[in-house]
Design an enzyme around this catalytic site. Structure first.
Site, PDB file in Angstrom:
ATOM      1  CE  LYS A  43       3.423  -0.375   3.153  1.00 42.42           C
ATOM      2  NZ  LYS A  43       2.668  -0.947   4.291  1.00 42.42           N
ATOM      3  CG  ASP A  45       0.515   1.711  -0.535  1.00 42.55           C
ATOM      4  OD1 ASP A  45       0.320   0.802  -1.351  1.00 42.55           O
ATOM      5  OD2 ASP A  45      -0.003   1.744   0.603  1.00 42.55           O
ATOM      6  CG  ASP A  66       1.737   1.859   6.591  1.00 42.02           C
ATOM      7  OD1 ASP A  66       0.818   2.275   5.854  1.00 42.02           O
ATOM      8  OD2 ASP A  66       2.460   0.883   6.293  1.00 42.02           O
ATOM      9  CG  ASP A  67      -1.930   6.178   4.461  1.00 36.74           C
ATOM     10  OD1 ASP A  67      -1.592   7.378   4.456  1.00 36.74           O
ATOM     11  OD2 ASP A  67      -2.816   5.706   3.727  1.00 36.74           O
ATOM     12  CG  ASP A  83      -3.089  -4.211   2.323  1.00 33.83           C
ATOM     13  OD1 ASP A  83      -2.157  -4.172   1.494  1.00 33.83           O
ATOM     14  OD2 ASP A  83      -3.663  -3.195   2.754  1.00 33.83           O
TER      15      ASP A  83
HETATM   16  C1  GLA Z   1      -2.107  -0.188   1.343  1.00 32.63           C
HETATM   17  C2  GLA Z   1      -0.840  -0.980   1.705  1.00 32.63           C
HETATM   18  C3  GLA Z   1      -0.871  -1.288   3.204  1.00 32.63           C
HETATM   19  C4  GLA Z   1      -0.951   0.017   3.992  1.00 32.63           C
HETATM   20  C5  GLA Z   1      -2.142   0.831   3.544  1.00 32.63           C
HETATM   21  C6  GLA Z   1      -2.144   2.218   4.151  1.00 32.63           C
HETATM   22  O1  GLA Z   1      -3.243  -0.960   1.506  1.00 32.63           O
HETATM   23  O2  GLA Z   1      -0.768  -2.164   0.960  1.00 32.63           O
HETATM   24  O3  GLA Z   1       0.258  -2.032   3.575  1.00 32.63           O
HETATM   25  O4  GLA Z   1       0.242   0.736   3.805  1.00 32.63           O
HETATM   26  O5  GLA Z   1      -2.177   0.982   2.129  1.00 32.63           O
HETATM   27  O6  GLA Z   1      -3.219   2.970   3.729  1.00 32.63           O
END
Ligand code: GLA
Length: 664
Positions: A166, A168, A85-86, A226
Site C-alpha cells: 500500500k 500512500d 499499515d503505517d 480515509d
Molecule cells: C493515510 C491513509 C490511511 C492510512 C494512514 C496511515 O491517511 O489514507 O489509509 O494508511 O495514512 O498513516
C-alpha cells in the site's frame, strides 16, 4: 498435494510474466502494469482502522490475525492478505540503517518483517506492507517514505517476502502523482516478485484522476479520503465510489477504503450495508477490525460467502446504480459470470421503505420465472419479474437473481462475424476471452449457431458495450426469418456492459441466430449470447459428484459454497475424475451443467466421455477462489434411458473441485 502443486503452478506463471517484463538491463519503464495479480478484488486484513499507530499494532496482533484467518475459516472464505499499515518502522530520522534500508520497529516487530511473511506463507496466506510516495508516511510521528528510495525499498520488501504494497500519498513534495506511483510500479516489477500494488492517492490530484490512469499503474486505487467508523463516513465513500464503475475490472479496482465491520461505531444493520455495498461495487474486502476481540456477529458478516461470491465474481464488473430516487433509496445491480445478477436495495434513510425494481431493469428480462436468493436471510423465493422488499432504515437487502430454465452461453468470440471484425480484450468485464468488435458499417454482422434440445420458445440475452453516444441498432434473424430488432443503446462507456433480451422460437437441433447492423456504427461490442429455454418439461435433475463413481480423488467439504454434502477433489494427475450415471426420458441433445471451483490461476481441462466415448474436452477456468463455484454448460446427445457421463482430467494438475452435474 493438490494445493501445493497449484501454488507452485501459479507462482511460476506470475514470476514468468514479471521476468519477461524486466529481463532487459537497464530496465525499460513498463507502459502498463502487467503483474497478473488481483484478478478479483483483494481480500484480507489491514490493521489501520483498528489500531492506527497505537502500541497494540505489533507482532502479536499480526500473528493472532493470521491464526484467526486459519482457525476461523476466513482463509477458506477467501481472505488472503494480512497487511501492515503505517508505523511498522522506526520513526525518522532513524528509519533507515547504515545501508539505507528501512528498519522495522524492534519493539513492535522484534523478529522483523520476514518472520511475519514466513509465518503467513507457511499458512498459505500473504503478507502486505505500507509506505508513502513521499519523504515521510502520513502519521505525524514521522516515518521515512519511499520517494527517491523506490528501488531500494521495493527490493527490501521483496527480500522479506512481501506480497502487497500500500503506497500512500503524504509528504509528496508536490511531485506529480503519476510519476511517483509509476516509479514504484517499475521498482516493484523489477524485483521479479509478484506484489499487489495498492495506490493510496485518495483521488486527490488531476485531472487526470487516479482512476483514469490507475489501471496502467496499480492493482487498486483509493477513490476517497480515509473512512471512519460511522454511517456518514461509510455511506459517503459508497456514494462517491459507485460513480466510477467503468474504471474497475480484473487486475484493477476502485478502492473506497478498508472495512470498518466490527469496530463498534455502526450497528449490525449498517455493517451489513457496508459489506453488501463493498461487495456489489467489487471493492477490496480488507478487514479493518481486530479479530481477536470482535463479537460473533462480525464473523457472521465477514464470512457470508454468498456476499463474498458477489464481490469475487470472476466477470469482474463493478455493480452499477440502476435507480436512485435522490431521497436515499438506491438500487444497484451487478452482472455475474454465470449470467445471474446481484441486486442491492439500499435504504440510506432512517425510515423503513418498500423498494422495488424488476428483472428488465437489471438486464435479465424475457422469462416467466426467476429465483431470488436473499443473501443475508438465505430465503429463496420465486418471482415472475418484480424484485421488491421492505428495507429498514440504513439496511440493504441483497439478492442473487437467476433466470429459471436452462441457460447456455455462447461467447461472441466463438461465433462467426463480418470479415474485418476483431476479437478485442481492451475493455475489461468481458466474459470468455474477449468480445467482438465489428466494422463500423451497415451490414456488419455476428452470427451464432445455437443447439436447442427441443423446439420451443427461448429467451436470447445479448451482453454488449456501446461507449458511443448513439444506438447501434441491429436486426435479428433466427434461421433466416426476421425476428425483430434490438437498439443496443449507449451504455455510458465502452467497459460498461448492458444486456438486451429478445424472445424467439427455436427449432430442435441447430439454429442460426444472426445480428445485422442497420446503422453505420456497426454492431455494438458484443460479448456473449445467453440462450434460455424454459420449455421441454421434465426439469433439471442434479447429480452430486460425491455420490458418483470417483477415480483417484476424495470427497471433501472444506471449501464452502458446495451443494449436497461435499465435493470431489481429484488427484493432481492425468486421469483422475468422476463418472455419473444419469437417465433421460426422451434422449436427444440435452444441456449438461458442471458446477465446479478452480482456485488456481490455470485452466484445469477435463475430457467428457458419454457412454464410453470421448465427445469433447471442457475447460474449467480459474474461478478466483476454491469457494467460488461456477457452472459450465455443454450439450450431450443422450440415449433414452441410462447414460454414463465421465469427466477425466487431461493435465497433471488434475481437474477442478467438482460439485455436481445437472442434466436437462
Ligand atoms: C493515510 C491513509 C490511511 C492510512 C494512514 C496511515 O491517511 O489514507 O489509509 O494508511 O495514512 O498513516
Amino acid at each position: 498435494m493438490r494445493k501445493l502443486l497449484s501454488a507452485l503452478a501459479s507462482s511460476v506463471l506470475v514470476a514468468g510474466a514479471a521476468v519477461a517484463i524486466t529481463v532487459a538491463a537497464p530496465v525499460a519503464p513498463a507502459i502498463a502494469l502487467e503483474n497478473g495479480l488481483a484478478r478479483t478484488p483483494p481480500m484480507g486484513f489491514n490493521n489501520w482502522n483498528a489500531t492506527h499507530c497505537e502500541a497494540d499494532f505489533n507482532e502479536a496482533m499480526v500473528l493472532g490475525i493470521i491464526d484467526i484467518f486459519v482457525n476461523q475459516g476466513l482463509r477458506e472464505a477467501g481472505y488472503k492478505y494480512v497487511n501492515l499499515d503505517d508505523c511498522w518502522a522506526v520513526p525518522a530520522p532513524n528509519s533507515r540503517d547504515g545501508n539505507g534500508n528501512l528498519k522495522p520497529d524492534p519493539v513492535r516487530f522484534p523478529r522483523g518483517i520476514k518472520f511475519l511473511a514466513d509465518y503467513a506463507h507457511a499458512r498459505n496466506l500473504k503478507l502486505g506492507i505500507y509506505t508513502s510516495a513521499g519523504t515521510k508516511t502520513c502519521n505525524t510521528i514521522g516515518f521515512s517514505g519511499g520517494l527517491g528510495h523506490e528501488q531500494q525499498d521495493a527490493a527490501l520488501f521483496a527480500s522479506w517476502g512481501v506480497d502487497y504494497l500500500k503506497y500512500d500519498n503524504c509528504n509528496n513534495q508536490g511531485v506529480d502523482a503519476q510519476l511517483r506511483y509509476t516509479t514504484m510500479r517499475d521498482a516493484l516489477l523489477a524485483t521479479g516478485r509478484p506484489i499487489v500494488y495498492s495506490i493510496c492517492e485518495w483521488g486527490r490530484t488531476g485531472p487526470p484522476r487516479v482512476w483514469e490512469w490507475g489501471k496502467n499503474v496499480g492493482n487498486l486505487w483509493r477513490t476517497t479520503g480515509d473512512i471512519s467508523d460511522n454511517w456518514t463516513s461509510m455511506i459517503g465513500k459508497a456514494q462517491f465510489n459507485r460513480g466510477l464503475p467503468q474504471w474497475a475490472g480484473p487486475g484493477h479496482w476502485n478502492d473506497p477504503d478498508m472495512l470498518e465491520v466490527g469496530n463498534g461505531g455502526m450497528t449490525g444493520t449498517e455493517y451489513r450495508t457496508h459489506f453488501s455495498l463493498w461487495a456489489i461495487m467489487a471493492a477490496p474486502l480488507l478487514i479493518g477490525s481486530d479479530l481477536r476481540s470482535v463479537n460473533a456477529d462480525t464473523f457472521t458478516i465477514l464470512k457470508n460467502t454468498d456476499v463474498i461470491a458477489i464481490d469475487q465474481d470472476t466477470l469482474g464488473r463493478q455493480g452499477v446504480v440502476i435507480s436512485n430516487d435522490g431521497a436515499g433509496h438506491v438500487i444497484y445491480s451487478k452482472a455475474l459470470a454465470n449470467g445471474d445478477r446481484a441486486v442491492a436495495l439500499s435504504n440510506e434513510t432512517t425510515t423503513t421503505a418498500t423498494m422495488s425494481t424488476n428483472v428488465n431493469a437489471i438486464g435479465l428480462g424475457g422469462s416467466s420465472s426467476y429465483t431470488l436468493k436473499d443473501l443475508w436471510s438465505k430465503v429463496t423465493s420465486t418471482t415472475s419479474g418484480t424484485i421488491s422488499a421492505s428495507v429498514g432504515g440504513h439496511a440493504t437487502v441483497m439478492y442473487r437473481v437467476s433466470r429459471n430454465g436452462t441457460t447456455v452461453r455462447h461467447e461472441a468470440e466463438s461465433a462467426s462475424f463480418t470479415s474485418g471484425s476483431t476479437i478485442d480484450s481492451n475493455w475489461s468485464g468481458f466474459s470468455g476471452t474477449g468480445f467482438v468488435n465489428t466494422p463500423n458499417a451497415t451490414g456488419s454482422f455476428v452470427q451464432f449457431t445455437v443447439n436447442a434440445a427441443a423446439a420451443g420458445p427461448a429467451t436470447l440475452t445479448f451482453d454488449y458495450g456501446n461507449g458511443s453516444t448513439s444506438d447501434r441498432p441491429v436486426s435479428v434473424s433466427v434461421n433466416a426469418g426476421s425476428n425483430g430488432t434490438l437498439a443496443f443503446p449507449a451504455t455510458g462507456a465502452w467497459p460498461l456492459w448492458k444486456q438486451q433480451t429478445l424472445n424467439v422460437n427455436l427449432n430442435a437441433g441447430t439454429n442460426t441466430i444472426r445480428l445485422t447492423a442497420t446503422g453505420t456504427g456497426g454492431v455494438a461490442n458484443l460479448d456473449y449470447l445467453d440462450v434460455t429455454s424454459s420449455s421441454g418439461g421434465g426439469g433439471v435433475v442434479h447429480y452430486q459428484a460425491e455420490d458418483a463413481n470417483i477415480f483417484q480423488g476424495v470427497v471433501e467439504s472444506n471449501h464452502t459454497g458446495f451443494t449436497g454434502t461435499g465435493f470431489v477433489n481429484g488427484d493432481n494427475v492425468v486421469g483422475s475424475g468422476v463418472e455419473f450415471t444419469v437417465s433421460s426420458t426422451a434422449g436427444g441433445p440435452t444441456p449438461v451443467k458442471v458446477r465446479f471451483a478452480n482456485g488456481t490461476t490455470v485452466d484445469r481441462p477435463m475430457s467428457v466421455a458419454l457412454n464410453g466415448s470421448t465427445v469433447l474436452t471442457q475447460s474449467f477456468q480459474p474461478t478466483g477462489a476454491w469457494t467460488n463455484w461456477v457452472e459450465v454448460t455443454f450439450t450431450l446427445s443422450l440415449n433414452a434411458g441410462s447414460n454414463t457421463i465421465r469427466l477425466t482430467s487431461t493435465t497433471v494438475n488434475g481437474g477442478p473441485n467438482l460439485d455436481r452435474l445437472s442434466v436437462g
